[in-house]
Design a protein around this motif. Structure first.
Motif, PDB file in Angstrom:
ATOM      1  N   PRO A  61       0.018  17.079  -1.368  1.00 26.03           N
ATOM      2  CA  PRO A  61       1.039  16.073  -1.070  1.00 26.03           C
ATOM      3  C   PRO A  61       0.438  14.678  -0.977  1.00 26.03           C
ATOM      4  N   ILE A  62       1.253  13.687  -1.290  1.00 26.09           N
ATOM      5  CA  ILE A  62       0.845  12.298  -1.114  1.00 26.09           C
ATOM      6  C   ILE A  62       1.158  11.952   0.324  1.00 26.09           C
ATOM      7  N   ALA A  63       0.141  11.540   1.052  1.00 24.78           N
ATOM      8  CA  ALA A  63       0.311  11.308   2.483  1.00 24.78           C
ATOM      9  C   ALA A  63      -0.346   9.989   2.887  1.00 24.78           C
ATOM     10  N   PRO A  64       0.307   8.855   2.583  1.00 26.38           N
ATOM     11  CA  PRO A  64      -0.265   7.578   3.011  1.00 26.38           C
ATOM     12  C   PRO A  64      -0.449   7.563   4.520  1.00 26.38           C
ATOM     13  N   SER A  65      -1.561   7.029   4.965  1.00 26.31           N
ATOM     14  CA  SER A  65      -1.858   6.996   6.394  1.00 26.31           C
ATOM     15  C   SER A  65      -2.356   5.615   6.766  1.00 26.31           C
ATOM     16  N   ARG A  66      -1.702   4.999   7.736  1.00 27.53           N
ATOM     17  CA  ARG A  66      -2.154   3.681   8.184  1.00 27.53           C
ATOM     18  C   ARG A  66      -3.502   3.779   8.891  1.00 27.53           C
ATOM     19  N   ALA A  67      -3.942   4.986   9.182  1.00 30.97           N
ATOM     20  CA  ALA A  67      -5.261   5.146   9.787  1.00 30.97           C
ATOM     21  C   ALA A  67      -6.353   4.853   8.769  1.00 30.97           C
ATOM     22  N   ASP A  68      -6.060   5.059   7.497  1.00 33.70           N
ATOM     23  CA  ASP A  68      -7.064   4.873   6.453  1.00 33.70           C
ATOM     24  C   ASP A  68      -6.831   3.609   5.617  1.00 33.70           C
ATOM     25  N   THR A  69      -5.610   3.375   5.207  1.00 35.26           N
ATOM     26  CA  THR A  69      -5.236   2.149   4.499  1.00 35.26           C
ATOM     27  C   THR A  69      -4.048   1.585   5.254  1.00 35.26           C
ATOM     28  N   ASP A  70      -4.273   0.536   6.016  1.00 36.43           N
ATOM     29  CA  ASP A  70      -3.231   0.053   6.908  1.00 36.43           C
ATOM     30  C   ASP A  70      -2.031  -0.513   6.160  1.00 36.43           C
ATOM     31  N   HIS A  71      -2.267  -1.432   5.214  1.00 36.70           N
ATOM     32  CA  HIS A  71      -1.151  -2.025   4.488  1.00 36.70           C
ATOM     33  C   HIS A  71      -1.648  -2.801   3.280  1.00 36.70           C
ATOM     34  N   VAL A  72      -0.710  -3.119   2.396  1.00 36.78           N
ATOM     35  CA  VAL A  72      -0.948  -4.005   1.262  1.00 36.78           C
ATOM     36  C   VAL A  72      -0.092  -5.237   1.523  1.00 36.78           C
ATOM     37  N   ALA A  73      -0.693  -6.424   1.486  1.00 41.63           N
ATOM     38  CA  ALA A  73       0.014  -7.653   1.850  1.00 41.63           C
ATOM     39  C   ALA A  73       0.379  -8.483   0.617  1.00 41.63           C
ATOM     40  N   PHE A  74       1.564  -9.071   0.687  1.00 39.25           N
ATOM     41  CA  PHE A  74       2.065  -9.943  -0.382  1.00 39.25           C
ATOM     42  C   PHE A  74       2.538 -11.254   0.224  1.00 39.25           C
ATOM     43  N   THR A  75       2.150 -12.375  -0.369  1.00 35.45           N
ATOM     44  CA  THR A  75       2.748 -13.640   0.028  1.00 35.45           C
ATOM     45  C   THR A  75       4.100 -13.746  -0.659  1.00 35.45           C
ATOM     46  N   ALA A 107       5.824 -12.877   9.238  1.00 34.09           N
ATOM     47  CA  ALA A 107       5.620 -11.664   8.447  1.00 34.09           C
ATOM     48  C   ALA A 107       6.577 -10.557   8.849  1.00 34.09           C
ATOM     49  N   ALA A 108       6.717  -9.607   7.929  1.00 38.67           N
ATOM     50  CA  ALA A 108       7.471  -8.377   8.174  1.00 38.67           C
ATOM     51  C   ALA A 108       6.706  -7.247   7.506  1.00 38.67           C
ATOM     52  N   PHE A 109       6.905  -6.033   8.015  1.00 38.42           N
ATOM     53  CA  PHE A 109       6.260  -4.855   7.446  1.00 38.42           C
ATOM     54  C   PHE A 109       7.331  -3.839   7.084  1.00 38.42           C
ATOM     55  N   VAL A 110       7.175  -3.231   5.910  1.00 40.17           N
ATOM     56  CA  VAL A 110       8.138  -2.250   5.425  1.00 40.17           C
ATOM     57  C   VAL A 110       7.388  -1.149   4.691  1.00 40.17           C
ATOM     58  N   GLU A 111       7.862   0.082   4.801  1.00 43.20           N
ATOM     59  CA  GLU A 111       7.279   1.183   4.032  1.00 43.20           C
ATOM     60  C   GLU A 111       8.011   1.299   2.709  1.00 43.20           C
ATOM     61  N   ASP A 112       7.251   1.510   1.633  1.00 40.39           N
ATOM     62  CA  ASP A 112       7.864   1.767   0.335  1.00 40.39           C
ATOM     63  C   ASP A 112       8.329   3.229   0.295  1.00 40.39           C
ATOM     64  N   PRO A 113       8.959   3.680  -0.791  1.00 35.47           N
ATOM     65  CA  PRO A 113       9.484   5.052  -0.825  1.00 35.47           C
ATOM     66  C   PRO A 113       8.440   6.154  -0.636  1.00 35.47           C
ATOM     67  N   GLU A 114       7.187   5.877  -0.895  1.00 34.32           N
ATOM     68  CA  GLU A 114       6.134   6.884  -0.699  1.00 34.32           C
ATOM     69  C   GLU A 114       5.559   6.855   0.706  1.00 34.32           C
ATOM     70  N   GLY A 115       5.857   5.793   1.461  1.00 28.38           N
ATOM     71  CA  GLY A 115       5.319   5.665   2.806  1.00 28.38           C
ATOM     72  C   GLY A 115       4.172   4.681   2.926  1.00 28.38           C
ATOM     73  N   TYR A 116       3.827   3.981   1.835  1.00 24.56           N
ATOM     74  CA  TYR A 116       2.804   2.933   1.912  1.00 24.56           C
ATOM     75  C   TYR A 116       3.402   1.744   2.655  1.00 24.56           C
ATOM     76  N   THR A 117       2.646   1.144   3.561  1.00 24.19           N
ATOM     77  CA  THR A 117       3.129   0.009   4.326  1.00 24.19           C
ATOM     78  C   THR A 117       2.795  -1.286   3.585  1.00 24.19           C
ATOM     79  N   LEU A 118       3.818  -2.110   3.410  1.00 22.13           N
ATOM     80  CA  LEU A 118       3.677  -3.406   2.752  1.00 22.13           C
ATOM     81  C   LEU A 118       3.914  -4.500   3.781  1.00 22.13           C
ATOM     82  N   GLU A 119       3.080  -5.529   3.744  1.00 22.98           N
ATOM     83  CA  GLU A 119       3.301  -6.711   4.559  1.00 22.98           C
ATOM     84  C   GLU A 119       3.857  -7.807   3.662  1.00 22.98           C
ATOM     85  N   LEU A 120       4.935  -8.400   4.077  1.00 19.68           N
ATOM     86  CA  LEU A 120       5.538  -9.547   3.384  1.00 19.68           C
ATOM     87  C   LEU A 120       5.301 -10.743   4.288  1.00 19.68           C
ATOM     88  N   PHE A 121       4.548 -11.757   3.806  1.00 20.55           N
ATOM     89  CA  PHE A 121       4.248 -12.848   4.709  1.00 20.55           C
ATOM     90  C   PHE A 121       4.273 -14.209   4.018  1.00 20.55           C
TER      91      PHE A 121
END
Length: 124
Positions: A61-75, A107-121
């Motif tokens: 299974p694909i299991a994104p974990s903020r313990a390992d990759t916290d987030h991907v940030a976008f301006t 900033a705001a944080f949102v999970e994409d459909p797979e559960g990866y956390t994205l930062e919008l800032f």
């Protein structure tokens, strides 16, 4: 040195593409290697891409974990607008738009459909 792309494994390529396209990303490249479909999505005027990797034969299974990759940030130009767009496109709110004084950012944080956390800032 510039960041070229971030590769994210996905379980549903169409769903993930639809989410990122709703945020203004466009397909920039696509290829299949060893049975894994690779689709690159970028935003106009930006050099970095999101690489979506879909392996139809993946058995784990694909299991994104903020313990390992916290987030991907976008301006972004407008955090509130992009946050609402992400939620409407199927994202899940992690942190609603807020001022982060320590980072001098809004900033705001949102999970994409797979559960990866994205930062919008945007810079304050």
């Amino acid at each position: 040195m510039d960041l070229a792309h971030v590769a994210l494994c996905v379980s549903d390529l169409d769903r993930s593409m639809a989410f990122y396209e709703a945020l203004g990303f466009e397909e920039t490249n696509r290829f299949t290697l060893n049975g894994v479909e690779n689709v690159y999505l970028g935003r106009p005027g930006s050099d970095g891409d999101i690489q979506l990797r879909y392996d139809p034969d993946r058995t784990t299974p694909i299991a994104p974990s903020r313990a390992d990759t916290d987030h991907v940030a976008f301006t972004v130009d407008d955090v509130d607008e992009q946050f609402e767009t992400a939620i409407e496109a199927g994202g899940v709110a992690v942190l609603e738009p807020t001022t982060i004084p320590e980072a001098d950012a809004y900033a705001a944080f949102v999970e994409d459909p797979e559960g990866y956390t994205l930062e919008l800032f945007q810079w304050d």
